[in-house]
Design an enzyme around this catalytic site. Structure first.
Site: not given
Length: 348
Positions: A8-9, A11-13, A132-134, A157, A161
């Site tokens: 949560g620290a 970017f998105i979080g 992620t879409d990756e 990566y 994921k």
């Protein structure tokens, strides 16, 4: 709602934490505070009565269990992850540890907590694994990633994921843990670490540095403004069906070169210099295994849950560039520390 947010620290979080605190939810952010996690991203809500922070590595199962027991969440948003493709090429072991072992620990901590809940709270509890879409690999000139698109990851990566996604799905099917999975397209917006494309281009341009574009700049991504993504995550956690996946995309396909040109145009308008910023564009060696195109089909999310992206690429980019121009106090210390200044991910 009492929401526990891992990572949560980041970017998105942090965007999710700021949103939920503003909506009145009780929020506990769990974050290891690696290079990607910064308490400064949580400063707008840090003093709120309904916000709390715990510095915990998700690979520490015991500490996770203590956080669950003390906070008693209704929902878990799992965003803690190593997420930079270039870094994964050089430091794959860190991605395996956090994205696979860490996700396993989050799932197990969630399961142990969930199984002990009284029936009413047990039925309402949700775990949202954010991916992620990756994981889907690379698209050709046509087509879109759907929730049933076969996985075909191409980088350490995306492989880590993809493995985490499979773990989340397995914990639903094997143990009945009410897990949902979301797979999003490229996010951008305020508080994004200056090692990703858009902030790198903005800050390099402001500093008069070269604007690096990989290969021919023709790699295509579907761009999603971070606050739109946050709205989607909240909707999925509240109304999504456990065991299902939901793709989140902005329907804003652009080549990397188009993105860079747009940043330059906005900077020409809002931070004028003697010459056009696009003159700083420099084509550099491509990333190994660089996927050519990603594009999300968000029909399930739109039709079943009624989500719509609020920002177009044009409005979202305007907001993003203006935010970086107005918030050097946030990104300045990161740049001085070297974040995003030196390229990573080239094979030795």
């Amino acid at each position: 709602m009492r929401a526990l947010i891992t990572g949560g620290a980041g970017f998105i979080g942090s965007a999710l934490a700021r949103h939920l605190v503003g909506q009145g939810a009780d929020v506990l952010v769990v974050d290891k505070l690696t290079y990607a996690g910064h308490l400064s991203s949580l400063e707008p809500v840090a003093k709120a009565a309904n916000f709390a922070f715990a510095q915990i590595d998700i690979c520490d199962r015991a500490k996770l269990g203590e956080a669950f027991a003390a906070f008693q969440p209704d929902a878990v948003f799992h965003l803690a992850a190593e997420s930079h493709v270039d870094r994964s090429i050089e430091h794959a072991h860190e991605f395996i540890a956090t994205n696979l072992v860490g996700t396993f620990n989050v799932l197990e901590a969630s399961r142990a907590y969930w199984e002990a809940l009284p029936q009413e709270r047990k039925q309402a509890f949700r775990v949202l694994h954010v991916s992620t879409d990756e994981v889907y690999g690379s698209l050709g000139a046509d087509g879109l990633f759907r929730e049933d698109t076969p996985y075909d990851p191409r980088s350490p990566y995306s492989a880590s994921k993809a493995g985490a996604d499979h773990l989340a799905s397995a914990w639903f099917h094997t143990y009945g843990l009410p897990v949902l999975i979301s797979n999003c397209s490229n996010n951008y917006g305020p508080y994004q670490l200056p090692e990703k494309l858009i902030p790198v281009i903005i800050l390099n341009a402001l500093e008069g540095r070269p604007l690096p574009v990989y290969g021919d700049g023709g790699n295509i991504r579907d761009w999603l403004y971070v606050d739109d993504h946050v709205e989607a995550l909240c909707l999925i956690a509240a109304k999504g069906e456990a065991g299902r996946c939901y793709n989140v995309g902005g329907r804003n396909e652009r080549t990397n070169l188009q993105v860079v040109h747009r940043v330059c145009e906005l900077l020409d308008a809002h931070a004028k210099k003697a010459s056009a910023h696009k003159e700083l564009i420099t084509f550099v060696a491509d990333r190994p295994g660089h996927d050519r195109r990603y594009a999300i089909d968000a029909t399930r999310l739109e039709s079943e849950l009624g989500w719509r992206a609020g920002e177009t690429f044009e409005t979202g980019m305007e907001r993003t560039v203006r935010w970086y121009l107005d918030n050097e106090s946030w990104w300045g210390p990161l740049r001085k520390a070297g974040v995003g200044v030196k390229r990573q991910g080239l094979l030795k």
